[in-house]
Design an enzyme around this catalytic site. Structure first.
Site, PDB file in Angstrom:
ATOM      1  N   ARG A 111      15.793 -26.603   5.490  1.00  0.00           N
ATOM      2  CA  ARG A 111      14.408 -26.250   5.850  1.00  0.00           C
ATOM      3  C   ARG A 111      13.440 -26.911   4.859  1.00  0.00           C
ATOM      4  NH1 ARG A 111      11.725 -20.176   6.706  1.00  0.00           N
ATOM      5  NH2 ARG A 111       9.559 -20.882   6.879  1.00  0.00           N
ATOM      6  N   CYS A 134      11.257 -14.166  20.625  1.00  0.00           N
ATOM      7  CA  CYS A 134      10.535 -14.455  19.381  1.00  0.00           C
ATOM      8  C   CYS A 134       9.766 -13.215  18.947  1.00  0.00           C
ATOM      9  CB  CYS A 134       9.563 -15.591  19.641  1.00  0.00           C
ATOM     10  SG  CYS A 134       8.394 -15.874  18.299  1.00  0.00           S
ATOM     11  N   ASP A 135       9.658 -13.035  17.637  1.00  0.00           N
ATOM     12  CA  ASP A 135       8.961 -11.844  17.136  1.00  0.00           C
ATOM     13  C   ASP A 135       7.486 -12.083  16.817  1.00  0.00           C
ATOM     14  OD1 ASP A 135       9.012 -13.379  14.882  1.00  0.00           O
ATOM     15  OD2 ASP A 135       9.845 -11.841  13.582  1.00  0.00           O
ATOM     16  N   TYR A 184       0.749 -19.916  15.775  1.00  0.00           N
ATOM     17  CA  TYR A 184       1.369 -21.229  15.523  1.00  0.00           C
ATOM     18  C   TYR A 184       0.524 -22.390  16.034  1.00  0.00           C
ATOM     19  CZ  TYR A 184       5.675 -19.566  13.461  1.00  0.00           C
ATOM     20  OH  TYR A 184       6.588 -19.016  12.594  1.00  0.00           O
TER      21      TYR A 184
HETATM   22  P1  NAD Z   1      19.308 -17.520   6.497  1.00  0.00           P
HETATM   23  O1  NAD Z   1      19.636 -18.911   6.088  1.00  0.00           O
HETATM   24  O2  NAD Z   1      19.101 -16.493   5.457  1.00  0.00           O
HETATM   25  O3  NAD Z   1      20.472 -16.990   7.447  1.00  0.00           O
HETATM   26  C1  NAD Z   1      21.102 -17.742   8.408  1.00  0.00           C
HETATM   27  C2  NAD Z   1      22.615 -17.529   8.343  1.00  0.00           C
HETATM   28  O4  NAD Z   1      23.202 -18.292   9.396  1.00  0.00           O
HETATM   29  C3  NAD Z   1      23.260 -18.008   7.040  1.00  0.00           C
HETATM   30  O5  NAD Z   1      24.029 -17.003   6.445  1.00  0.00           O
HETATM   31  C4  NAD Z   1      24.131 -19.182   7.484  1.00  0.00           C
HETATM   32  O6  NAD Z   1      25.309 -19.341   6.712  1.00  0.00           O
HETATM   33  C5  NAD Z   1      24.433 -18.823   8.917  1.00  0.00           C
HETATM   34  N1  NAD Z   1      24.834 -19.961   9.737  1.00  0.00           N
HETATM   35  C6  NAD Z   1      24.335 -21.217   9.733  1.00  0.00           C
HETATM   36  N2  NAD Z   1      24.949 -21.965  10.653  1.00  0.00           N
HETATM   37  C7  NAD Z   1      25.861 -21.180  11.261  1.00  0.00           C
HETATM   38  C8  NAD Z   1      26.807 -21.394  12.300  1.00  0.00           C
HETATM   39  N3  NAD Z   1      26.924 -22.576  12.906  1.00  0.00           N
HETATM   40  N4  NAD Z   1      27.595 -20.361  12.665  1.00  0.00           N
HETATM   41  C9  NAD Z   1      27.483 -19.162  12.074  1.00  0.00           C
HETATM   42  N5  NAD Z   1      26.598 -18.896  11.083  1.00  0.00           N
HETATM   43  C10 NAD Z   1      25.800 -19.895  10.687  1.00  0.00           C
HETATM   44  O7  NAD Z   1      18.036 -17.622   7.443  1.00  0.00           O
HETATM   45  P2  NAD Z   1      16.899 -16.553   7.814  1.00  0.00           P
HETATM   46  O8  NAD Z   1      15.634 -16.956   7.188  1.00  0.00           O
HETATM   47  O9  NAD Z   1      17.386 -15.201   7.568  1.00  0.00           O
HETATM   48  O10 NAD Z   1      16.703 -16.800   9.360  1.00  0.00           O
HETATM   49  C11 NAD Z   1      17.754 -16.736  10.296  1.00  0.00           C
HETATM   50  C12 NAD Z   1      17.320 -17.275  11.622  1.00  0.00           C
HETATM   51  O11 NAD Z   1      16.447 -16.380  12.294  1.00  0.00           O
HETATM   52  C13 NAD Z   1      16.545 -18.600  11.546  1.00  0.00           C
HETATM   53  O12 NAD Z   1      16.909 -19.422  12.618  1.00  0.00           O
HETATM   54  C14 NAD Z   1      15.119 -18.157  11.694  1.00  0.00           C
HETATM   55  O13 NAD Z   1      14.291 -19.205  12.097  1.00  0.00           O
HETATM   56  C15 NAD Z   1      15.301 -17.102  12.729  1.00  0.00           C
HETATM   57  N6  NAD Z   1      14.184 -16.182  12.935  1.00  0.00           N
HETATM   58  C16 NAD Z   1      13.653 -16.164  14.176  1.00  0.00           C
HETATM   59  C17 NAD Z   1      12.629 -15.331  14.477  1.00  0.00           C
HETATM   60  C18 NAD Z   1      12.025 -15.415  15.855  1.00  0.00           C
HETATM   61  O14 NAD Z   1      10.907 -15.034  16.072  1.00  0.00           O
HETATM   62  N7  NAD Z   1      12.722 -15.948  16.864  1.00  0.00           N
HETATM   63  C19 NAD Z   1      12.133 -14.457  13.507  1.00  0.00           C
HETATM   64  C20 NAD Z   1      12.701 -14.472  12.240  1.00  0.00           C
HETATM   65  C21 NAD Z   1      13.745 -15.344  11.977  1.00  0.00           C
HETATM   66  C1  G6P Z   2       7.745 -15.702  12.651  1.00  0.00           C
HETATM   67  C2  G6P Z   2       8.285 -16.525  13.765  1.00  0.00           C
HETATM   68  C3  G6P Z   2       9.714 -16.893  13.514  1.00  0.00           C
HETATM   69  C4  G6P Z   2       9.844 -17.588  12.183  1.00  0.00           C
HETATM   70  C5  G6P Z   2       9.294 -16.728  11.091  1.00  0.00           C
HETATM   71  C6  G6P Z   2       9.239 -17.539   9.800  1.00  0.00           C
HETATM   72  O1  G6P Z   2       8.321 -14.437  12.652  1.00  0.00           O
HETATM   73  O2  G6P Z   2       8.198 -15.892  15.000  1.00  0.00           O
HETATM   74  O3  G6P Z   2      10.156 -17.699  14.551  1.00  0.00           O
HETATM   75  O4  G6P Z   2      11.191 -17.878  11.902  1.00  0.00           O
HETATM   76  O5  G6P Z   2       7.985 -16.322  11.389  1.00  0.00           O
HETATM   77  O6  G6P Z   2       9.103 -16.680   8.760  1.00  0.00           O
HETATM   78  P1  G6P Z   2       9.408 -17.137   7.272  1.00  0.00           P
HETATM   79  O7  G6P Z   2       9.047 -15.918   6.514  1.00  0.00           O
HETATM   80  O8  G6P Z   2      10.882 -17.487   7.201  1.00  0.00           O
HETATM   81  O9  G6P Z   2       8.538 -18.313   6.986  1.00  0.00           O
HETATM   82 MN    MN Z   3       9.414 -17.084  16.521  1.00  0.00          MN
END
Ligand code: NAD
Ligand code: G6P
Ligand code: MN
Length: 443
Positions: A93, A169-170, A266
């Site tokens: 990232r 998405c949140d 966004y």
């Molecule tokens: P993070 O790096 O702390 O956690 C991600 C985990 O996924 C890690 O432990 C990593 O080892 C694991 N991982 C990576 N590739 C993998 C694979 N191929 N198979 C199994 N495990 C795997 O990241 P985070 O900041 O906690 O975020 C996690 C995800 O959630 C991100 O994609 C983030 O963008 C997403 N997210 C989405 C929303 C949303 O609105 N959709 C909101 C918050 C976070």
């Molecule tokens: C929002 C979006 C997520 C994104 C997150 C990033 O919640 O909807 O898609 O992953 O923000 O937050 P961060 O704290 O990791 O920058």
């Molecule tokens: Mn999102």
């Protein structure tokens, strides 16, 4: 009442403890017999899992718990897969954010070149999870919030069209909580909304209370003055850092471009990219902020719990705003017909927009999945923006599928955030260099 078995994929995520605490808080609404963690990074996952095991023992000793890196153990006998993986971790990232900045282009987790790079990494990871789910628990549903959700959703639509995955998405949830607070409601659940767009690229067109009273004028008056900033901040753990406060304030300027709707935060990256570049520190981006903040706190606290053997007095918080995941799981499990914003194939929901585009619109969710609610025709401004952006997302998936350098270059060139084809190519070549381990080979 049936008790459910779930696997959290990305067990080592910074969000996992907050989600586990939230699930434990909602057991009356959504009973659980088993929680499993799955990750491909055993060391990272173990730190979260050891602490969560203690938390679960203390709060709900009847729930079976295990953490594994073995797909068969993880995906056998589950009803729901809750997926939040980050392929390449924060280290990648950071590169997504810093490489474009070298060329004066904003680097962002899900928007522009950073989001494209992340998409090229995520597609394979999420497809793999779907395949495990279908092999070991073919009746299960995957609730996916792994990013970049727009690109992941397009990839799964195209490459796994029959799969039972719902992308969510949140951000709208977080913004709606702010809107509710701004107009004096106690919860976003008192509002009924109309909304259309792509993920991280959408607009509210109508917001009413349960009696049907129009709340738009009051919310607009607030946003015109303060954006989504609040005079008195709410406890919404996901979006509290200073950079988020800047984003909520910036929504005022995003709103001004089209005051007939209310925008997703966004859109600031697409409308004011140069402001974001001016505001960014190329040596210290959001990834650095998250590593020093959320990641350090969550892992530090999990390790402390494990050492102490108890979670008493923990500073880990229930991720209350993630309860939308329970709403979604319940909608499927109990056929509740909950109305929620989801990322689904358009098929006429936005009438004058490409049928196969993955759009974010309100849906009614029941046991057979989401049914999109028609949002009608959209104006030229939004349609133009969305057509350009959806083409970017589709080109990324085509580039991934075909191993096409040309298509990925076109995707970058088409992104509103990238000024021209030459800069697009320079950024692309740098991104290829650092993503060798994660991207298909491009020819
Ligand atoms: P993070 O790096 O702390 O956690 C991600 C985990 O996924 C890690 O432990 C990593 O080892 C694991 N991982 C990576 N590739 C993998 C694979 N191929 N198979 C199994 N495990 C795997 O990241 P985070 O900041 O906690 O975020 C996690 C995800 O959630 C991100 O994609 C983030 O963008 C997403 N997210 C989405 C929303 C949303 O609105 N959709 C909101 C918050 C976070
Ligand atoms: C929002 C979006 C997520 C994104 C997150 C990033 O919640 O909807 O898609 O992953 O923000 O937050 P961060 O704290 O990791 O920058
Ligand atoms: Mn999102």
């Amino acid at each position: 009442m049936k008790k459910f078995s779930i696997v959290i994929a990305g067990g080592g995520s910074t969000f996992t403890p907050g989600i586990v605490l939230m699930l434990l808080d909602n057991l009356e609404k959504f009973p659980i017999r088993q929680i499993k963690f799955y990750d491909n990074d055993p060391q990272r996952q173990k730190q979260i899992a050891d602490a969560c095991e203690i938390i679960i023992k203390e709060q709900a000793p009847d729930i079976e718990f295990l953490a594994t890196t073995d797909p068969k153990t993880a995906f056998t006998d589950v009803d729901f897969v809750m997926a939040h993986i980050r392929v390449g971790l924060y280290a990648m990232r950071e590169k997504d954010e810093k490489i474009p900045l070298k060329y004066g282009v904003i680097g962002q987790e899900t928007c522009g070149p950073g989001g494209i790079a992340y998409g090229m990494r995520s597609i394979g990871g999420v497809l793999e999870l779907i395949d495990y789910m279908e092999k070991y628990s073919p009746e299960a549903w995957m609730l996916n919030y792994s990013n970049p959700a727009a690109i992941v959703a397009e990839a799964t639509r195209k490459l796994r069209p029959e799969s039972k995955i719902i992308n969510i998405c949140d951000m709208p949830v977080g913004i709606e909580e702010r809107m509710a607070k701004a107009v004096g409601l106690s919860s976003r659940k008192e509002m009924v909304v109309r909304y259309y767009g792509l993920n991280h690229f959408g607009w509210w067109t109508d917001i009413r209370d349960q009696e049907g009273n129009d709340l738009m004028p009051k919310i607009k008056a607030h946003v015109k003055e303060y954006g989504y900033s609040l005079k008195e901040e709410i406890e919404e753990s996901q979006h509290m850092d200073a950079s988020w406060m800047h984003t909520f304030a910036k929504a005022k300027e995003v709103y001004a471009v089209d005051p007939t709707t209310l925008p997703n935060t966004y859109l600031k990256y697409y409308f004011y990219p140069q402001d974001e570049v001016a505001h960014a520190n190329p040596e210290y981006t959001r990834a650095n902020e998250v590593m020093a903040g959320r990641e350090k706190h969550v892992f530090g606290e999990c390790n402390r719990i494990t050492k102490a053997g108890t979670a008493q007095g923990t500073t880990l918080e229930v991720d209350e705003h993630a309860s939308y995941i329970v709403d979604l799981a319940r909608a499927i499990a109990y056929n509740t017909y909950e109305r929620m914003l989801l990322i689904v194939e358009n098929q006429g929901a936005v009438v004058n927009f490409e049928e196969t585009a993955m759009v974010e619109v309100p849906c009614i969710v029941g046991s057979n999945g989401p049914e999109p609610i028609v949002q009608g025709k959209i104006p030229r401004f939004q349609k133009g923006l969305m057509e350009q952006q959806v083409a970017v997302e589709k080109l990324v998936v085509e580039a991934w599928t075909e191993g096409s350098y040309q298509k990925l270059w076109q995707a970058l060139t088409l992104s509103r955030i990238v000024p021209n084809a030459r800069i697009a190519q320079e950024i692309l070549d740098d991104l290829i260099e650092v993503n060798k381990e994660f991207w298909p080979e491009l020819r």
